[in-house]
Design a protein around this motif. Structure first.
Motif, PDB file in Angstrom:
ATOM      1  N   VAL A   1       0.857  -1.184   0.000  1.00 25.05           N
ATOM      2  CA  VAL A   1       0.000   0.000   0.000  1.00 25.05           C
ATOM      3  C   VAL A   1       0.891   1.231   0.000  1.00 25.05           C
ATOM      4  CG1 VAL A   1      -1.760   1.287   1.277  1.00 25.05           C
ATOM      5  CG2 VAL A   1      -1.836  -1.218   1.212  1.00 25.05           C
ATOM      6  N   GLU A   2       0.700   2.118  -0.963  1.00 26.29           N
ATOM      7  CA  GLU A   2       1.497   3.329  -1.074  1.00 26.29           C
ATOM      8  C   GLU A   2       0.575   4.521  -1.262  1.00 26.29           C
ATOM      9  OE1 GLU A   2       4.307   2.925  -4.210  1.00 26.29           O
ATOM     10  OE2 GLU A   2       5.295   1.174  -3.336  1.00 26.29           O
ATOM     11  N   ARG A   3       1.065   5.691  -0.848  1.00 21.51           N
ATOM     12  CA  ARG A   3       0.304   6.933  -0.980  1.00 21.51           C
ATOM     13  C   ARG A   3      -0.036   7.204  -2.440  1.00 21.51           C
ATOM     14  NH1 ARG A   3      -0.515  12.038   1.370  1.00 21.51           N
ATOM     15  NH2 ARG A   3       0.305  11.254   3.332  1.00 21.51           N
ATOM     16  N   GLY A   4      -1.308   7.499  -2.709  1.00 19.37           N
ATOM     17  CA  GLY A   4      -1.727   7.920  -4.028  1.00 19.37           C
ATOM     18  C   GLY A   4      -1.698   6.843  -5.093  1.00 19.37           C
ATOM     19  N   GLN A   5      -1.511   5.580  -4.704  1.00 22.97           N
ATOM     20  CA  GLN A   5      -1.412   4.481  -5.663  1.00 22.97           C
ATOM     21  C   GLN A   5      -2.520   3.456  -5.395  1.00 22.97           C
ATOM     22  OE1 GLN A   5       1.055   4.167  -8.044  1.00 22.97           O
ATOM     23  NE2 GLN A   5       2.109   6.053  -7.459  1.00 22.97           N
ATOM     24  N   SER A   6      -2.904   2.738  -6.445  1.00 22.83           N
ATOM     25  CA  SER A   6      -3.766   1.589  -6.209  1.00 22.83           C
ATOM     26  C   SER A   6      -2.966   0.530  -5.456  1.00 22.83           C
ATOM     27  CB  SER A   6      -4.282   1.030  -7.535  1.00 22.83           C
ATOM     28  OG  SER A   6      -3.205   0.737  -8.405  1.00 22.83           O
ATOM     29  N   VAL A   7      -3.650  -0.365  -4.783  1.00 25.29           N
ATOM     30  CA  VAL A   7      -2.991  -1.447  -4.038  1.00 25.29           C
ATOM     31  C   VAL A   7      -2.244  -2.334  -5.038  1.00 25.29           C
ATOM     32  CG1 VAL A   7      -3.399  -3.494  -2.633  1.00 25.29           C
ATOM     33  CG2 VAL A   7      -4.669  -1.383  -2.180  1.00 25.29           C
ATOM     34  N   LEU A   8      -1.022  -2.695  -4.707  1.00 27.80           N
ATOM     35  CA  LEU A   8      -0.207  -3.543  -5.575  1.00 27.80           C
ATOM     36  C   LEU A   8      -0.195  -4.965  -5.038  1.00 27.80           C
ATOM     37  CD1 LEU A   8       1.820  -3.990  -7.905  1.00 27.80           C
ATOM     38  CD2 LEU A   8       3.638  -3.294  -6.312  1.00 27.80           C
ATOM     39  N   LEU A   9      -0.577  -5.916  -5.881  1.00 24.61           N
ATOM     40  CA  LEU A   9      -0.500  -7.345  -5.567  1.00 24.61           C
ATOM     41  C   LEU A   9       0.564  -7.950  -6.464  1.00 24.61           C
ATOM     42  CD1 LEU A   9      -1.626  -9.955  -4.202  1.00 24.61           C
ATOM     43  CD2 LEU A   9      -3.245 -10.095  -6.116  1.00 24.61           C
ATOM     44  N   ARG A  10       1.607  -8.559  -5.862  1.00 23.45           N
ATOM     45  CA  ARG A  10       2.705  -9.156  -6.620  1.00 23.45           C
ATOM     46  C   ARG A  10       2.816 -10.628  -6.292  1.00 23.45           C
ATOM     47  NH1 ARG A  10       7.666  -7.722  -4.934  1.00 23.45           N
ATOM     48  NH2 ARG A  10       6.881  -7.070  -2.896  1.00 23.45           N
ATOM     49  N   GLY A  11       3.245 -11.424  -7.277  1.00 28.87           N
ATOM     50  CA  GLY A  11       3.502 -12.822  -7.010  1.00 28.87           C
ATOM     51  C   GLY A  11       3.262 -13.695  -8.228  1.00 28.87           C
ATOM     52  N   PRO A  12       3.201 -15.020  -8.022  1.00 29.01           N
ATOM     53  CA  PRO A  12       2.971 -15.944  -9.138  1.00 29.01           C
ATOM     54  C   PRO A  12       1.673 -15.612  -9.871  1.00 29.01           C
ATOM     55  CG  PRO A  12       3.611 -17.135  -7.147  1.00 29.01           C
ATOM     56  CD  PRO A  12       3.372 -15.723  -6.733  1.00 29.01           C
ATOM     57  N   ILE A  13       1.622 -15.942 -11.143  1.00 28.08           N
ATOM     58  CA  ILE A  13       0.466 -15.611 -11.973  1.00 28.08           C
ATOM     59  C   ILE A  13      -0.779 -16.363 -11.488  1.00 28.08           C
ATOM     60  CG2 ILE A  13      -0.501 -15.747 -14.309  1.00 28.08           C
ATOM     61  CD1 ILE A  13       2.349 -15.453 -15.382  1.00 28.08           C
ATOM     62  N   VAL A  14      -1.846 -15.595 -11.257  1.00 23.78           N
ATOM     63  CA  VAL A  14      -3.140 -16.166 -10.884  1.00 23.78           C
ATOM     64  C   VAL A  14      -4.225 -15.390 -11.624  1.00 23.78           C
ATOM     65  CG1 VAL A  14      -2.473 -17.034  -8.612  1.00 23.78           C
ATOM     66  CG2 VAL A  14      -3.243 -14.673  -8.850  1.00 23.78           C
ATOM     67  N   ASP A  15      -5.409 -15.979 -11.777  1.00 20.42           N
ATOM     68  CA  ASP A  15      -6.473 -15.270 -12.474  1.00 20.42           C
ATOM     69  C   ASP A  15      -7.100 -14.223 -11.559  1.00 20.42           C
ATOM     70  OD1 ASP A  15      -8.273 -16.583 -10.757  1.00 20.42           O
ATOM     71  OD2 ASP A  15      -8.715 -18.147 -12.210  1.00 20.42           O
ATOM     72  N   GLU A  16      -7.986 -13.405 -12.135  1.00 18.12           N
ATOM     73  CA  GLU A  16      -8.534 -12.279 -11.385  1.00 18.12           C
ATOM     74  C   GLU A  16      -9.371 -12.728 -10.197  1.00 18.12           C
ATOM     75  OE1 GLU A  16     -11.543  -8.661 -12.382  1.00 18.12           O
ATOM     76  OE2 GLU A  16      -9.763  -8.825 -13.680  1.00 18.12           O
TER      77      GLU A  16
END
Length: 236
Positions: free
Chosen positions: A28-43
């Motif tokens: 979670v960062e100021r002024g940014q959408s939430v970032l999800l990182r990791g292995p490829i998964v569907d929505e």
């Protein structure tokens, strides 16, 4: 960009595939959408992962989006160390080429060449240097303490900077800690240490991992909740 609603909070996230990671991480960062990182998964699975951390995300969004204070640090300000805030004295020392920070068990003293106040961005490098020195000094002995208590064994202890983590156990079972672990109370520091020591046996956050952690620290959830009241990203 996908979104979900958690209570009155709308959480918008973006997904960054990273095949080098074994787990998924939320930042979670100021002024940014939430970032999800990791292995490829569907929505659909992305949404499950984000919803799992929705309460934590909501709290962090509220914190990081608060108006930033540009207030200078002066005598009477307070700086954090080992879970407490300490009185800070700022002295004007024109003969110095750069700010210097010392800690006297009850207060911080900032010697500043530019006056009796100092901006946070000017102080941060010397404050993080203080945390780094204290981490090098104190964390190895705490790791050894928990090794004796648990019979778990690390192959070394390092201090290094992470973008969005407090600590890590690498593939060689070397424990690595962000210097700002020294902001945390001693009980939460111990939780971070034991958490990483458990990863020397259980590499992932499986049921076996949490059972091992609970065996050695029955109140780990209370310490985990205290850790979550921070501004760093969090691993899932």
């Amino acid at each position: 960009m996908p979104v979900l609603q958690y209570g009155q909070t709308i959480i918008e996230w973006r997904f960054q595939p990273d095949t080098k990671l074994k787990r998924h991480y939320v930042t979670v960062e100021r002024g940014q959408s939430v970032l999800l990182r990791g292995p490829i998964v569907d929505e659909a699975l992305q949404e499950t992962l984000v919803r799992r951390r929705a309460r934590w995300i909501r709290e962090k969004l509220a914190l990081v989006n608060m108006p930033q204070s540009a207030e200078a640090i002066t005598t009477g300000s307070r700086l954090r160390y080992c879970g407490r805030t300490y009185f800070t004295e700022v002295r004007h020392c024109p003969d110095l080429s750069k700010p210097r920070l010392t800690f006297t068990a009850s207060r911080f003293v900032v010697e500043n060449p530019n006056g009796i106040s100092i901006q946070p961005d000017a102080l941060m490098p010397v404050l993080e240097s203080f945390y780094r020195d204290r981490a090098h000094d104190k964390l190895p002995s705490r790791v050894r303490h928990w090794e004796r208590q648990t019979d778990l064994k690390a192959q070394g202890v390092r201090v290094r900077y992470f973008q969005s983590r407090w600590a890590s156990c690498n593939a060689q079972d070397v424990l690595e800690f962000h210097p700002r672990v020294m902001e945390l109370s001693s009980s939460v520091q111990d939780y971070v240490i034991l958490h990483e020591l458990c990863h020397t046996v259980e590499k992932n956050h499986t049921r076996a991992f949490w059972a091992l952690l609970a065996r050695h620290m029955p109140d780990w959830q209370r310490q985990h909740e205290a850790l979550e009241h921070t501004l760093y990203g969090d691993a899932i």
